[in-house]
Design a protein around this motif. Sequence first.
Motif, PDB file in Angstrom:
ATOM      1  N   MET A 120     -44.055 -51.785 -47.609  1.00  0.00           N
ATOM      2  CA  MET A 120     -43.018 -52.798 -47.426  1.00  0.00           C
ATOM      3  C   MET A 120     -42.900 -53.195 -45.971  1.00  0.00           C
ATOM      4  SD  MET A 120     -40.038 -51.464 -49.966  1.00  0.00           S
ATOM      5  CE  MET A 120     -38.855 -52.258 -48.916  1.00  0.00           C
ATOM      6  N   GLU A 147     -34.214 -62.362 -42.709  1.00  0.00           N
ATOM      7  CA  GLU A 147     -35.386 -61.687 -43.283  1.00  0.00           C
ATOM      8  C   GLU A 147     -35.288 -60.179 -43.050  1.00  0.00           C
ATOM      9  OE1 GLU A 147     -38.539 -63.185 -44.335  1.00  0.00           O
ATOM     10  OE2 GLU A 147     -37.588 -65.145 -44.447  1.00  0.00           O
ATOM     11  N   GLU A 148     -34.838 -59.838 -41.863  1.00  0.00           N
ATOM     12  CA  GLU A 148     -34.752 -58.420 -41.543  1.00  0.00           C
ATOM     13  C   GLU A 148     -33.723 -57.732 -42.426  1.00  0.00           C
ATOM     14  OE1 GLU A 148     -34.740 -56.997 -37.386  1.00  0.00           O
ATOM     15  OE2 GLU A 148     -32.847 -56.053 -37.917  1.00  0.00           O
ATOM     16  N   GLU A 149     -32.622 -58.425 -42.650  1.00  0.00           N
ATOM     17  CA  GLU A 149     -31.608 -57.831 -43.504  1.00  0.00           C
ATOM     18  C   GLU A 149     -32.132 -57.601 -44.915  1.00  0.00           C
ATOM     19  OE1 GLU A 149     -28.092 -60.171 -43.171  1.00  0.00           O
ATOM     20  OE2 GLU A 149     -27.566 -59.290 -41.229  1.00  0.00           O
ATOM     21  N   HIS A 185     -45.254 -60.935 -42.536  1.00  0.00           N
ATOM     22  CA  HIS A 185     -44.430 -62.117 -42.772  1.00  0.00           C
ATOM     23  C   HIS A 185     -43.785 -62.577 -41.468  1.00  0.00           C
ATOM     24  CE1 HIS A 185     -41.967 -64.862 -45.045  1.00  0.00           C
ATOM     25  NE2 HIS A 185     -40.878 -64.388 -44.458  1.00  0.00           N
ATOM     26  N   GLN A 186     -43.240 -61.620 -40.764  1.00  0.00           N
ATOM     27  CA  GLN A 186     -42.562 -61.916 -39.511  1.00  0.00           C
ATOM     28  C   GLN A 186     -43.514 -62.586 -38.521  1.00  0.00           C
ATOM     29  OE1 GLN A 186     -39.835 -58.705 -37.924  1.00  0.00           O
ATOM     30  NE2 GLN A 186     -41.197 -58.938 -36.200  1.00  0.00           N
ATOM     31  N   PHE A 245     -35.174 -57.093 -45.697  1.00  0.00           N
ATOM     32  CA  PHE A 245     -36.104 -55.962 -45.621  1.00  0.00           C
ATOM     33  C   PHE A 245     -35.354 -54.632 -45.619  1.00  0.00           C
ATOM     34  CE2 PHE A 245     -38.255 -53.138 -42.418  1.00  0.00           C
ATOM     35  CZ  PHE A 245     -39.170 -52.602 -43.302  1.00  0.00           C
ATOM     36  N   VAL A 263     -34.831 -53.695 -36.208  1.00  0.00           N
ATOM     37  CA  VAL A 263     -36.053 -52.909 -36.340  1.00  0.00           C
ATOM     38  C   VAL A 263     -36.966 -53.237 -35.168  1.00  0.00           C
ATOM     39  CG1 VAL A 263     -38.026 -52.431 -37.778  1.00  0.00           C
ATOM     40  CG2 VAL A 263     -35.854 -53.032 -38.842  1.00  0.00           C
ATOM     41  N   ARG A 267     -26.006 -54.798 -34.479  1.00  0.00           N
ATOM     42  CA  ARG A 267     -27.260 -55.076 -35.163  1.00  0.00           C
ATOM     43  C   ARG A 267     -28.207 -53.900 -35.057  1.00  0.00           C
ATOM     44  NH1 ARG A 267     -29.460 -56.891 -37.308  1.00  0.00           N
ATOM     45  NH2 ARG A 267     -31.262 -57.630 -36.256  1.00  0.00           N
ATOM     46  N   ILE A 293     -33.322 -62.846 -38.595  1.00  0.00           N
ATOM     47  CA  ILE A 293     -32.304 -61.863 -38.918  1.00  0.00           C
ATOM     48  C   ILE A 293     -32.101 -61.736 -40.419  1.00  0.00           C
ATOM     49  CG2 ILE A 293     -29.816 -61.453 -38.819  1.00  0.00           C
ATOM     50  CD1 ILE A 293     -31.650 -60.662 -36.411  1.00  0.00           C
ATOM     51  N   TYR A 346     -43.534 -56.798 -44.438  1.00  0.00           N
ATOM     52  CA  TYR A 346     -42.480 -57.459 -43.673  1.00  0.00           C
ATOM     53  C   TYR A 346     -43.005 -57.899 -42.312  1.00  0.00           C
ATOM     54  CZ  TYR A 346     -38.423 -57.726 -40.583  1.00  0.00           C
ATOM     55  OH  TYR A 346     -37.514 -58.139 -39.653  1.00  0.00           O
TER      56      TYR A 346
END
Lengths: 304, 304
Positions: free
Chosen positions: A73, B84-86, A80-81, B88, A11, A8, B82, A77
Amino acid sequence: MRLKTTTRVSVSAIRLRYLYEVVAAGSMRAASDKLGVAPSSVSRQVAQLEEELGLPLIEKGRREIALTEAGEMAVRYYRHQISEEEAFLSELEDLRGLRKGTVVLALGEGFVGQPLSAVLHEFTSRYPDMRLKIRLGGTNEVLRLVAEDEAHLGMALETPVDPKIRVWKAVPQPIKAIVSAKHPLGRKKKVTLTDLARYRLALPPRNFRIRQLIAQAEQKEGVFLTPAITSNSLLILKNFAQFEEGVTLLPELASIAETQAGTLRSIPISNEALSQTQVQIVLRVRRQLPAGVMRLLHLLEGYL
Amino acid sequence: MRLKTTTRVSVSAIRLRYLYEVVAAGSMRAASDKLGVAPSSVSRQVAQLEEELGLPLIEKGRREIALTEAGEMAVRYYRHQISEEEAFLSELEDLRGLRKGTVVLALGEGFVGQPLSAVLHEFTSRYPDMRLKIRLGGTNEVLRLVAEDEAHLGMALETPVDPKIRVWKAVPQPIKAIVSAKHPLGRKKKVTLTDLARYRLALPPRNFRIRQLIAQAEQKEGVFLTPAITSNSLLILKNFAQFEEGVTLLPELASIAETQAGTLRSIPISNEALSQTQVQIVLRVRRQLPAGVMRLLHLLEGYL
DNA sequence: TTATCTGTTGCGTTAAACGCACATAAGCCT
DNA sequence: AGGCTTATGTGCGTTTAACGCAACAGATAA
């Protein structure tokens, strides 16, 4: 099923947060003040985020920071998170505050009807957002549900020993002869199986634990009872006693409302197997119980 | 506006991930294998997560791990996070690969009509997911848009000097007299302002940079042109030249399609102010440009 | 009961984040 | 144009979080 083994990329949350604060504060210094760290750290984290993502996020070489499209972006993001995380934490807060959750209670046949309503009502009104699932079944079914974690708690009569089952509490709950107030047996302090054999009987079916206990008593005393009526409905059994001048054998709890109202009487039976039965609250050995379940457990304890 | 100063609690991503891998793998040891870390680390991270959240997440004291209700929620939350991250990262990937993004191009009045269509078409077809925004306006408007980062690039005629504006490229783009093929001036190699004053003229309005340049030339030579028609539409000006035997003054680029087709001719004007005008590609000083913008920039360079 | 899984804990090690001090660059003002 | 102010970027020693190893304890199955 094999799960993905991809490493993985993840971020970094802290870097995203720093970027966000930088944008919100308008400069790295202001952000570092708010974050309580040195400006150099902020600068580094943002730079490292850019490296991780492989894209410039802020336009360098100017006094006021400005986001690139990728930066926009990223901030979007992050926001949102954050909102998702807050939702998650608040859900968790509900759980922690006992306001939410599900409790599954397995009840043995002795409780079919409208028993425990006071306890259950108190529980549901005190914790309105807790869902309470009640599964009814024979004693063995109750044990299976508890052993396999399909129910948190179980309550049943004279549960057989089982290494997976822990008896949390056991209270005496003798099986008594239930008759109407006008019945000939109504005045007696105690009855024997022989006494009972003379009257018309209503008993639960053979797969009920109560009936199995009765069978044990019959064996021991050599007296055999022939029911006039058999039913898996406690209500029918009780109605038989009340309106048809019959007798039924039930745990005291099952007819407590009627005995207190005076319409039925419960007479002790002079037989060890029947007078020493216990109702037991059971759970799986070593199971960690959610707090909500503990509350219900204590309520049930108080009730017994 | 003051932003919230609450210290963010931030659920540790690594701990959530470890929890997830533990349930996915079925045990901490299996998870540690997959994660490539020691089992002790996994155990600790999960324990710390429980401490952070203030709730038990896995039911301890058994061989196979089992999630509590809070644990279920945490894993559900992680999975969601996860995905969501993908999403992004994949968006970012698009951006990195030049497949997506927005380029804002500000065009001065000299380009109103259907100019540059070849370049723009090439750009949009080569990068189909790039959005191209074209803002039309006077030269000053173009400069303002570029200076304030509302446009990435600007193209305009004879832009005034501005400390915030950098001229990336400048190519000569003389203003010429545009006439039809049959017009008396059509055969000349060069015309003077005096020549032009004898014919019916169509000129842009005074707030156009072209007109301002013409005014400079008039001042210098002491000859003043009186337009028969004034219009902010280049098409109308060109139609006036083509079908009404008139003359209009435009940069060569604005009528290149017609001159190549032979329906119009462009005659150089013997005036320094008009023959030495330039069209300039401008951007803000020190601005970092997204890669997509650079591509368009190079395409435009090639076109000029 | 033993054998062998499991998760947990103590402690020294590694790597990330940090603070400080300083260098460098951009914008503002005269 | 040139000094002044303010902000970001960098080198280096320090702090803190995560880690690995090894030993221990609990739980399941033979």
